[in-house]
Write an enzyme that holds these catalytic residues in place. Structure first.
Site, PDB file in Angstrom:
ATOM      1  N   ASN A 171       0.802  -1.220   0.000  1.00 25.01           N
ATOM      2  CA  ASN A 171       0.000   0.000   0.000  1.00 25.01           C
ATOM      3  C   ASN A 171       0.839   1.277   0.000  1.00 25.01           C
ATOM      4  O   ASN A 171       0.380   2.317  -0.476  1.00 25.01           O
ATOM      5  CB  ASN A 171      -0.989   0.003   1.172  1.00 25.01           C
ATOM      6  CG  ASN A 171      -0.306  -0.051   2.517  1.00 25.01           C
ATOM      7  OD1 ASN A 171       0.719  -0.709   2.688  1.00 25.01           O
ATOM      8  ND2 ASN A 171      -0.877   0.627   3.500  1.00 25.01           N
ATOM      9  N   LYS A 194      12.407  -7.217   1.375  1.00 24.52           N
ATOM     10  CA  LYS A 194      11.494  -7.990   0.542  1.00 24.52           C
ATOM     11  C   LYS A 194      10.251  -7.151   0.303  1.00 24.52           C
ATOM     12  O   LYS A 194       9.376  -7.023   1.168  1.00 24.52           O
ATOM     13  CB  LYS A 194      11.100  -9.307   1.206  1.00 24.52           C
ATOM     14  CG  LYS A 194      10.360 -10.252   0.249  1.00 24.52           C
ATOM     15  CD  LYS A 194       9.314 -11.088   0.922  1.00 24.52           C
ATOM     16  CE  LYS A 194       8.023 -10.353   1.146  1.00 24.52           C
ATOM     17  NZ  LYS A 194       7.330  -9.950  -0.116  1.00 24.52           N
ATOM     18  N   PRO A 195      10.121  -6.551  -0.900  1.00 28.12           N
ATOM     19  CA  PRO A 195       8.915  -5.775  -1.187  1.00 28.12           C
ATOM     20  C   PRO A 195       7.749  -6.697  -1.492  1.00 28.12           C
ATOM     21  O   PRO A 195       7.939  -7.883  -1.804  1.00 28.12           O
ATOM     22  CB  PRO A 195       9.314  -4.970  -2.427  1.00 28.12           C
ATOM     23  CG  PRO A 195      10.293  -5.850  -3.135  1.00 28.12           C
ATOM     24  CD  PRO A 195      11.051  -6.579  -2.039  1.00 28.12           C
ATOM     25  N   ASP A 196       6.557  -6.177  -1.428  1.00 28.58           N
ATOM     26  CA  ASP A 196       5.401  -6.972  -1.818  1.00 28.58           C
ATOM     27  C   ASP A 196       5.458  -7.279  -3.313  1.00 28.58           C
ATOM     28  O   ASP A 196       5.894  -6.443  -4.113  1.00 28.58           O
ATOM     29  CB  ASP A 196       4.112  -6.215  -1.492  1.00 28.58           C
ATOM     30  CG  ASP A 196       2.896  -7.110  -1.572  1.00 28.58           C
ATOM     31  OD1 ASP A 196       2.390  -7.333  -2.693  1.00 28.58           O
ATOM     32  OD2 ASP A 196       2.448  -7.605  -0.528  1.00 28.58           O
ATOM     33  N   SER A 197       5.006  -8.450  -3.685  1.00 27.22           N
ATOM     34  CA  SER A 197       5.068  -8.867  -5.088  1.00 27.22           C
ATOM     35  C   SER A 197       4.202  -8.005  -5.994  1.00 27.22           C
ATOM     36  O   SER A 197       4.448  -7.949  -7.206  1.00 27.22           O
ATOM     37  CB  SER A 197       4.634 -10.329  -5.218  1.00 27.22           C
ATOM     38  OG  SER A 197       5.531 -11.189  -4.550  1.00 27.22           O
ATOM     39  N   GLY A 245       2.157  -5.020   7.885  1.00 26.82           N
ATOM     40  CA  GLY A 245       1.168  -5.848   7.210  1.00 26.82           C
ATOM     41  C   GLY A 245       0.043  -6.225   8.142  1.00 26.82           C
ATOM     42  O   GLY A 245      -0.243  -5.519   9.117  1.00 26.82           O
ATOM     43  N   GLU A 267       4.239  -2.883  12.350  1.00 19.98           N
ATOM     44  CA  GLU A 267       3.081  -1.993  12.218  1.00 19.98           C
ATOM     45  C   GLU A 267       1.980  -2.822  11.567  1.00 19.98           C
ATOM     46  O   GLU A 267       2.130  -3.263  10.427  1.00 19.98           O
ATOM     47  CB  GLU A 267       3.408  -0.771  11.361  1.00 19.98           C
ATOM     48  CG  GLU A 267       2.238   0.186  11.249  1.00 19.98           C
ATOM     49  CD  GLU A 267       2.540   1.372  10.354  1.00 19.98           C
ATOM     50  OE1 GLU A 267       1.643   2.220  10.192  1.00 19.98           O
ATOM     51  OE2 GLU A 267       3.655   1.448   9.813  1.00 19.98           O
ATOM     52  N   LEU A 268       0.877  -3.035  12.293  1.00 21.49           N
ATOM     53  CA  LEU A 268      -0.130  -3.994  11.860  1.00 21.49           C
ATOM     54  C   LEU A 268      -1.454  -3.286  11.570  1.00 21.49           C
ATOM     55  O   LEU A 268      -1.528  -2.072  11.516  1.00 21.49           O
ATOM     56  CB  LEU A 268      -0.292  -5.081  12.924  1.00 21.49           C
ATOM     57  CG  LEU A 268       1.017  -5.749  13.365  1.00 21.49           C
ATOM     58  CD1 LEU A 268       0.770  -6.760  14.464  1.00 21.49           C
ATOM     59  CD2 LEU A 268       1.731  -6.393  12.181  1.00 21.49           C
ATOM     60  N   CYS A 301      -3.126   1.777   6.967  1.00 26.41           N
ATOM     61  CA  CYS A 301      -3.386   1.160   8.266  1.00 26.41           C
ATOM     62  C   CYS A 301      -3.879   2.157   9.297  1.00 26.41           C
ATOM     63  O   CYS A 301      -4.372   1.755  10.348  1.00 26.41           O
ATOM     64  CB  CYS A 301      -2.131   0.449   8.768  1.00 26.41           C
ATOM     65  SG  CYS A 301      -0.690   1.498   8.865  1.00 26.41           S
ATOM     66  N   GLU A 399     -11.221  -5.068   9.630  1.00 26.84           N
ATOM     67  CA  GLU A 399     -10.616  -4.001   8.844  1.00 26.84           C
ATOM     68  C   GLU A 399     -11.010  -4.167   7.381  1.00 26.84           C
ATOM     69  O   GLU A 399     -10.826  -5.219   6.783  1.00 26.84           O
ATOM     70  CB  GLU A 399      -9.095  -4.035   8.982  1.00 26.84           C
ATOM     71  CG  GLU A 399      -8.397  -2.897   8.263  1.00 26.84           C
ATOM     72  CD  GLU A 399      -6.884  -2.954   8.440  1.00 26.84           C
ATOM     73  OE1 GLU A 399      -6.260  -1.886   8.523  1.00 26.84           O
ATOM     74  OE2 GLU A 399      -6.341  -4.078   8.487  1.00 26.84           O
TER      75      GLU A 399
END
Length: 421
Positions: A171, A194-197, A245, A267-268, A301, A399
């Site tokens: 995001n 590791k970035p999001d795919s 995430g 951070e969730l 978030c 959420e």
């Protein structure tokens, strides 16, 4: 700078972007993947069509990247703090000079409105300049009172951790990648990220800019791939872990890090409340609520999903908020002509639709929005305000991570605080 023209939906519109095929190939080649067996297609949410691909890394690539970062970090930690800070200043200058380019890239892979992409670029340069200014004072040894006054001396030191592993979400593909890496790097650490795919290119762009600013080879490495395949390897190999995430995945990360006694920061998710008190200035409150609901299409978030309004101002505030949300400009434009972009993909669109439809079926009232907009693109959804939401509705308890908020009338400030908590 090379440009490319990309067709959008509707078909009569076109973008002119600074992101061309040569740039995408160059960024993909920067991934720390030695022998890729597969590629990750990267989709443009505005169109639902792939616009690039990056190599898919495996656990062996993570381990190799950490080993290289660890070797580079030993020398990097010996750099004078002022030289590390100066590198951040050069990185700052590069990002400022190329802000239109990185904003194009963020929009293409994340589906954001221009202002939200620009916010990411602004956040990163602010962090770079701020950390460059404060790092010397933060890391300077400090004298403390000894355990036995006059006989012992104590100094507080701040040695680097070693290699910091970062697992970042889709995001905020620029802010939550290089933005989190900046303080770790300037403090003398190496970073393997590791970035999001769904959104790997913004992190690769940052790594390229860091290298151009003078970052030692291997110190800041990007390994694209799925969290299920790479997360465990990164947690096992790194000296410190940061994760942004979902809460469910955060529990798994925390458990694995704890098994190795590795410190981590997370951070969730959340279901964030806004309280509109009886003495609120309603104009700024409406604007703030609108921004809080619509920033990054609600995929944030800390975005607002619950609005508790005091009875004294409810009948004035709620209609004004609904009208403000109806006036939000949606679109797929690489400029500042729209206020909100789209959701990241089909899964997120399905979740947002499910939450709203479930609430309406159980008696909630739609005050604004409440529908997808396929006429604008495959994943657009209108900013939505719901009333009459009860605790047995999914949208009240889970959420949503989209531009959807529920409004609740409260008789007192104490009730607002209690319900918010």
């Amino acid at each position: 700078m090379s440009t490319a023209v990309i067709d959008t939906t509707p078909a009569e519109r076109q973008w002119t972007t600074r992101v061309g095929s040569a740039m995408l190939a160059r960024l993909a080649a920067r991934a720390a993947v030695t022998e890729p067996t597969d590629v990750i297609p990267v989709e443009a949410p505005f169109t639902g069509e792939p616009f690039g691909e990056v190599p898919r890394g495996g656990p062996a690539d993570v381990k190799a990247a950490v080993a290289r970062a660890r070797e580079a970090q030993r020398e990097w930690a010996r750099w004078p703090v002022a030289e590390r800070a100066e590198l951040l200043h050069r990185f700052y200058d590069l990002v400022v000079a190329r802000t239109p380019e990185i904003c194009d890239l963020i929009q293409l892979e994340a589906g954001k409105a221009r202002r939200d992409a620009y916010e990411e670029a602004l956040d990163v340069v602010t962090k770079a300049r701020h950390n460059a200014h404060i790092v010397a004072a933060c890391l300077h040894p400090k004298r403390r009172q000894g355990a036995i006054p006059l006989l012992t001396r104590t100094r507080e030191l701040h040695p680097p951790r070693g290699v910091v592993g970062i697992i970042s979400p889709w995001n905020y593909p620029f802010t939550l990648t290089v933005g989190d890496a900046i303080p770790a790097l300037v403090a003398g650490n190496g970073v393997v990220l590791k970035p999001d795919s769904l959104t790997p290119y913004s992190a690769l762009w940052a790594a390229e800019a860091m290298a151009e600013a003078g970052m030692p080879e291997g110190l800041f490495a990007i390994v694209p791939g799925s969290g299920a395949e790479l997360g465990e390897a990164l947690i096992d190999a790194a000296d410190y872990i940061t994760f942004t995430g979902s809460t469910a995945t955060g529990r798994l990360v925390a458990a694995q890090a704890a098994s190795r006694i590795t410190d981590c920061a997370m951070e969730l998710g959340g279901k964030n409340p806004l309280l509109v008190l009886p003495d609120a200035r309603l104009g700024p409150a409406v604007r703030g609520a609108t921004n809080g609901i619509c920033s990054s299409a609600g995929q944030l978030c800390v975005s607002i999903e619950r609005v508790y309004v005091h009875d004294a101002v409810y009948d004035t505030f709620v209609p004004r908020l609904a009208e403000s949300l109806r006036n939000v400009r949606l679109g797929a434009q690489l400029d500042f002509s729209v206020d909100m972009g789209c959701l990241i993909g089909p899964d997120q669109l399905a979740k947002v639709t499910r939450h709203v439809d479930d609430a309406v079926a159980m008696g909630a009232e739609v005050l604004a929005g409440g529908r997808a907009r396929p006429d604008l693109g495959p994943y657009f959804y209108e900013p939505t305000l719901l009333a009459g939401v009860t605790e047995d509705m999914t949208v009240c308890r889970e959420e949503t991570f989209g531009p959807v908020a529920s409004v609740y009338r409260c008789a007192s400030v104490d009730e607002m605080i209690a319900r918010a908590n």
